[in-house]
Design a protein around this motif. Structure first.
Motif, PDB file in Angstrom:
ATOM      1  N   GLY A  25       0.825  -1.199   0.000  1.00  0.00           N
ATOM      2  CA  GLY A  25       0.000   0.000   0.000  1.00  0.00           C
ATOM      3  C   GLY A  25       0.859   1.248   0.000  1.00  0.00           C
ATOM      4  O   GLY A  25       1.876   1.310   0.700  1.00  0.00           O
ATOM      5  N   ASP A  50       2.279  -1.545  -4.510  1.00  0.00           N
ATOM      6  CA  ASP A  50       0.941  -0.980  -4.636  1.00  0.00           C
ATOM      7  C   ASP A  50       0.447  -1.278  -6.044  1.00  0.00           C
ATOM      8  O   ASP A  50       1.248  -1.359  -6.988  1.00  0.00           O
ATOM      9  CB  ASP A  50       0.963   0.536  -4.389  1.00  0.00           C
ATOM     10  N   ALA A  56       3.752   3.888  -5.662  1.00  0.00           N
ATOM     11  CA  ALA A  56       4.777   3.168  -4.903  1.00  0.00           C
ATOM     12  C   ALA A  56       6.164   3.693  -5.241  1.00  0.00           C
ATOM     13  O   ALA A  56       7.011   3.871  -4.355  1.00  0.00           O
ATOM     14  CB  ALA A  56       4.671   1.674  -5.178  1.00  0.00           C
ATOM     15  N   VAL A  87      -4.060  -1.338   3.081  1.00  0.00           N
ATOM     16  CA  VAL A  87      -4.903  -1.337   1.882  1.00  0.00           C
ATOM     17  C   VAL A  87      -6.359  -1.144   2.298  1.00  0.00           C
ATOM     18  O   VAL A  87      -6.676  -1.101   3.491  1.00  0.00           O
ATOM     19  CB  VAL A  87      -4.731  -2.661   1.096  1.00  0.00           C
TER      20      VAL A  87
END
Length: 376
Positions: A25, A50, A56, A87
């Motif tokens: 995430g 991610d 990311a 997430v």
């Protein structure tokens, strides 16, 4: 400072040998809380994944993360990693299923969108022998660790009253995914207080709760909540949470008050004022106030406790430290384990059912005079 309040605990001990962290995430909570906390603690984040690779990559570049993984399986192969999942709630179970058996993992709250999803997450964790905790980080904030220490020392006596009150402006628009949730305020915000109250005072017998929408946020199912938690006497516990206050900062407030037979505490949740920038957080304590009142003595002075950090980001050090220390055998208890978090999710579910079912209707009063007749 009142000498009785000196040395209150405000930090969770760090692991003796911190392990590398791999994050799933790259959203705002990772950017604003997880990564700053880990940098403060000296924890090394070695990998991130991610679905939006560009997000990311941007976080990796900004925080010196060596590896941006293209898949969950690639991230799960990170050697000796502790995994940090941040997430949307419905994705938790799938992410957990990709992690290696026996891994240590920290899951962002809430633990799913419903009690059924929470139970499924516990089942996945136990089937794969994961050391899994939920990131209920408010417990580990400096102000709440200090409050817990004061309670454990008996400085407040027997607890009688617990109140959480918000009248502030929460920018719900920062989290567009919330428009898809059947409930918003309780599972995404007041879950923090429900979990904290459970951890400090035990399990309530029942919950009476009502969440309502607000015209400023027509896409959200609700944005404000009133909750009463029913404990064995003598505790009275209530939460009044208004996130849509719009009359300027002078009237805003965000406080938690605890009153006991010997003293009281007031926590100022500065993070929630002018969010996400926040205002200073505070903790004030007073002891022996009730005895002095009974003796007609001058009231005790409140003591402001100097705080060694804030809810964001410092509390996130505590949750990760407890997980790593538990996995290493340094802490005997994983305080926000998925099994413990399941009880918080059950309380969230009770609030949802209470809100849907409504309260007790007054008996029919058609035989009584109307208001206009009473004033005739």
């Amino acid at each position: 400072m009142d000498s009785r309040f000196e040395g209150l605990r405000q930090r969770w001990p760090l692991p003796a040998r911190p392990r590398p962290i791999a994050i799933v995430g790259a959203g705002a909570i990772v950017r604003d809380a997880h990564l700053p906390a880990y940098r403060l603690a000296g924890f090394e984040v070695v990998a991130i994944h991610d679905r939006d690779r560009a997000k990311a990559r941007a976080l990796a570049d900004a925080h010196g993360i060596a590896t941006v993984c293209d898949s969950l399986d690639e991230l799960a192969a990170t050697p000796d990693a502790v995994f940090d999942i941040a997430v949307v709630p419905e994705a938790n179970a799938d992410v957990l299923a990709h992690l290696p058996p026996g891994a240590a993992v920290l899951i962002q709250k809430p633990m799913g969108r419903s009690l059924a999803e929470a139970r499924a997450i516990v089942e996945v964790c136990e089937r794969r022998s994961l050391s899994a905790a939920v990131n209920f980080q408010l417990r580990f904030s400096p102000m709440m660790l200090a409050l817990r220490d004061a309670l454990e020392r008996g400085l407040l006596g027997e607890v009688l009253d617990v109140e959480v009150r918000l009248a502030c402006r929460t920018p719900w628009e920062l989290w567009p995914f919330m428009s898809n949730l059947a409930q918003v305020e309780v599972p995404m915000h007041s879950i923090h207080y429900l979990d904290l109250i459970r951890s400090l005072f035990g399990e309530p017998r029942s919950a009476l709760s009502r969440s309502v929408a607000h015209p400023d946020y027509p896409a959200l199912r609700d944005a404000r909540t009133s909750t009463i938690l029913d404990f064995d006497a003598p505790i009275r516990c209530c939460l009044s949470l208004n996130h849509t206050y719009r009359f300027g900062p002078d009237g805003e407030s965000a406080t938690i008050r605890v009153e006991g037979t010997r003293g009281a505490a007031e926590v100022g949740l500065g993070l929630l004022l002018n969010y996400p920038n926040g205002e200073p957080e505070t903790l004030r304590l007073v002891a022996d106030a009730a005895a002095r009142h009974a003796a007609n003595a001058s009231p005790s002075a409140w003591t402001a406790i100097p705080l060694e950090g804030r809810w964001f980001p410092h509390a996130f050090i505590g949750t990760m430290s407890n997980l790593q220390r538990f996995a290493a055998g340094e802490d005997p208890v994983l305080h926000t384990s998925v099994r413990d978090a399941l009880r918080t999710m059950a309380l969230v579910d009770a609030c949802a059912r209470s809100s849907a079912q409504g309260g007790v209707r007054p008996e029919h009063t058609g035989d009584l005079p109307s208001r206009s007749e009473q004033h005739a």
